[in-house]
Design an enzyme around this catalytic site. Structure first.
Site, PDB file in Angstrom:
ATOM      1  N   TRP A 105      42.018  35.553  44.328  1.00 43.76           N
ATOM      2  CA  TRP A 105      42.340  36.890  44.829  1.00 43.76           C
ATOM      3  C   TRP A 105      43.764  36.939  45.337  1.00 43.76           C
ATOM      4  O   TRP A 105      44.477  37.923  45.118  1.00 43.76           O
ATOM      5  CB  TRP A 105      41.345  37.329  45.904  1.00 43.76           C
ATOM      6  CG  TRP A 105      39.958  37.500  45.363  1.00 43.76           C
ATOM      7  CD1 TRP A 105      38.843  36.827  45.751  1.00 43.76           C
ATOM      8  CD2 TRP A 105      39.542  38.388  44.310  1.00 43.76           C
ATOM      9  NE1 TRP A 105      37.769  37.245  45.019  1.00 43.76           N
ATOM     10  CE2 TRP A 105      38.161  38.194  44.129  1.00 43.76           C
ATOM     11  CE3 TRP A 105      40.208  39.314  43.505  1.00 43.76           C
ATOM     12  CZ2 TRP A 105      37.428  38.902  43.169  1.00 43.76           C
ATOM     13  CZ3 TRP A 105      39.477  40.018  42.556  1.00 43.76           C
ATOM     14  CH2 TRP A 105      38.110  39.805  42.399  1.00 43.76           C
ATOM     15  N   ASP A 173      43.953  40.236  53.506  1.00 44.85           N
ATOM     16  CA  ASP A 173      42.771  40.624  52.737  1.00 44.85           C
ATOM     17  C   ASP A 173      41.573  39.924  53.377  1.00 44.85           C
ATOM     18  O   ASP A 173      41.425  38.712  53.280  1.00 44.85           O
ATOM     19  CB  ASP A 173      42.959  40.184  51.273  1.00 44.85           C
ATOM     20  CG  ASP A 173      41.736  40.496  50.409  1.00 44.85           C
ATOM     21  OD1 ASP A 173      40.725  40.993  50.945  1.00 44.85           O
ATOM     22  OD2 ASP A 173      41.807  40.244  49.189  1.00 44.85           O
ATOM     23  N   LYS A 197      31.159  43.338  50.353  1.00 43.70           N
ATOM     24  CA  LYS A 197      30.827  41.976  50.774  1.00 43.70           C
ATOM     25  C   LYS A 197      30.141  41.989  52.144  1.00 43.70           C
ATOM     26  O   LYS A 197      28.973  41.680  52.233  1.00 43.70           O
ATOM     27  CB  LYS A 197      32.069  41.096  50.801  1.00 43.70           C
ATOM     28  CG  LYS A 197      32.405  40.412  49.477  1.00 43.70           C
ATOM     29  CD  LYS A 197      33.191  41.202  48.514  1.00 43.70           C
ATOM     30  CE  LYS A 197      33.354  40.620  47.154  1.00 43.70           C
ATOM     31  NZ  LYS A 197      34.741  40.456  46.743  1.00 43.70           N
TER      32      LYS A 197
HETATM   33  C1  LIG Z   1      35.868  40.877  45.976  1.00 45.41           C
HETATM   34  C2  LIG Z   1      37.230  40.656  46.471  1.00 45.41           C
HETATM   35  C3  LIG Z   1      38.316  41.444  46.038  1.00 45.41           C
HETATM   36  C4  LIG Z   1      38.224  42.454  44.906  1.00 45.41           C
HETATM   37  O1  LIG Z   1      37.515  43.550  45.114  1.00 45.41           O
HETATM   38  P1  LIG Z   1      37.373  44.691  44.001  1.00 45.41           P
HETATM   39  O2  LIG Z   1      36.786  45.792  44.808  1.00 45.41           O
HETATM   40  O3  LIG Z   1      36.444  44.178  42.945  1.00 45.41           O
HETATM   41  O4  LIG Z   1      38.737  44.989  43.477  1.00 45.41           O
HETATM   42  C5  LIG Z   1      39.542  41.228  46.610  1.00 45.41           C
HETATM   43  N1  LIG Z   1      39.726  40.277  47.539  1.00 45.41           N
HETATM   44  C6  LIG Z   1      38.719  39.468  47.954  1.00 45.41           C
HETATM   45  C7  LIG Z   1      38.982  38.421  48.974  1.00 45.41           C
HETATM   46  C8  LIG Z   1      37.447  39.644  47.430  1.00 45.41           C
HETATM   47  O5  LIG Z   1      36.445  38.837  47.840  1.00 45.41           O
END
Ligand SMILES: *Cc1c(COP(=O)(O)O)cnc(C)c1O
Length: 360
Positions: A105, A173, A197
């Protein structure tokens, strides 16, 4: 093993949600708070949705210990749109942004930023297959437009212990570990998390931004891509994802009722239980460096491919679903987000032990 019929869903995202939240969401689909309307059909600029927005934003601030220096936004577009919007807004054509490259990511965030300005990868464990966290850089220039990091690496199963202080604005993030433990949110100038998540269902993304950051927006951007416009319109620049935001509110209430401290303690116990079993059980192992292991996404493998296939079948039979690793890594990944209980993890550990005895 006695399989009770209740599935244990260890999906990395969209993640399992607590039964109580699902029940409340289902009721609101039929009749939202005795209004006679479905939550799916309430006006997005009306009084009911406004209350949902206000309460959810207040809860985010409360759970993160934030004051009015911060703005809370609900947005569309998931993590990927944030990967793009961050450089669009904060990285000028001649500026440089620093990125900590600790997993897929992070790497994708870097790729998005390189469309807009210079990117300096401050540290990386790419060449080690991201099986450990990189060394934190000794010196980070205050002249960087911002520094970006990923607090928990969902795919490789590593996690930073804390959010550090950095001289440049720090952007984090937190998609896969927000609200899972106490964190230094105030070290961030901006942090964001996709809902699917640890917050709720897919379709909404939480963005929290410190007000001073909003003055640094560099480019002339269309409204949907400009954080200032989202702030000015209080997350209703266009029709927002009403239902995902509502379910996220239910989840935030659930998190508050349990308390972050209790959630963190349970998350630590859950992860310790499963790692102990992986380390003990001769049929499984993990190559993730011990000090860097994530509490949220626990990655491991079976001794060989055949055992892995058999274990996967065994999990399906015993009601443990979505335990396969990410398509890029293979193996197994158990995602132990907040809604996965200690009891659930004990059940998974018991399944691994039974699998061991029957496959000696
Ligand atoms: C799942 C995830 C993303 C991506 O999310 P999308 O909504 O599918 O674009 C980005 N960063 C992290 C750390 C993630 O776990």
């Amino acid at each position: 093993m006695i399989y009770s019929g209740k599935l244990i869903n260890l999906n990395a995202g969209p993640a399992a949600l607590p039964d109580q939240v699902l029940q409340q969401a289902a009721e609101a689909v039929l009749n939202f708070e005795h209004t006679g309307m479905s939550v799916l059909s309430i006006p997005h600029r009306g009084v009911h949705f406004n209350k949902i927005l206000e309460e959810s934003k207040a809860l985010v601030k409360e759970l993160c210990w934030l004051d009015d220096d911060y703005e809370v936004l609900w947005m569309h577009g998931g993590g990927r749109l944030q990967f793009a919007m961050i450089p669009m807004n904060f990285l000028g054509e001649h500026g440089t942004a620093g990125y900590i490259d600790s997993g897929n990511w992070s790497a994708d965030a870097i790729r998005h930023a390189s469309f807009y300005g210079n990117v300096e990868v401050l540290t990386s464990t790419k060449k080690h297959g991201y099986q450990l966290l990189p060394e934190w850089p000794e010196h980070i220039s205050a002249d960087l437009a911002y520094v970006h990091m990923t607090s928990n690496n969902t795919i490789y199963g590593t996690q930073w212990d804390e959010i550090p202080r950095v001289d440049a604005p720090l952007i984090v993030d937190m998609s896969s570990d927000i609200f899972s433990r106490a964190m230094n949110y105030t070290n961030c100038s901006l942090f964001y998390a996709v809902a699917q998540k640890n917050i709720g269902p897919a379709g909404a993304t939480l963005v929290v931004v410190r007000k001073d950051m909003l003055q640094r927006i560099q480019r002339n951007l269309p409204p949907m891509l400009n954080y200032n416009e989202h702030v000015a319109e209080k997350s209703v620049l266009n029709t927002p994802p009403v239902f995902p935001i509502y379910v996220s509110l239910l989840m935030l209430r659930w998190i508050k009722s349990r308390g972050i401290a209790a959630i963190e303690e349970e998350n630590r116990r859950k992860a310790a239980l499963l790692y102990d079993e992986i380390d003990r059980n001769p049929l499984f192992s993990t190559s993730v460096k011990k000090e860097d292991r994530s509490m949220m996404n626990i990655c491991f493998r079976a001794v060989d491919e055949r055992t892995g296939e058999m274990f996967n079948d065994f999990c399906t039979e015993t009601g443990i679903v979505n335990i396969k690793g990410h398509r890029s890594t293979g193996g197994f990944r158990a995602s132990l987000y907040n809604a996965v209980s200690l009891e659930d993890v004990k059940y998974v550990v018991a399944a691994m032990q039974e699998f061991e005895t029957t496959n000696k």
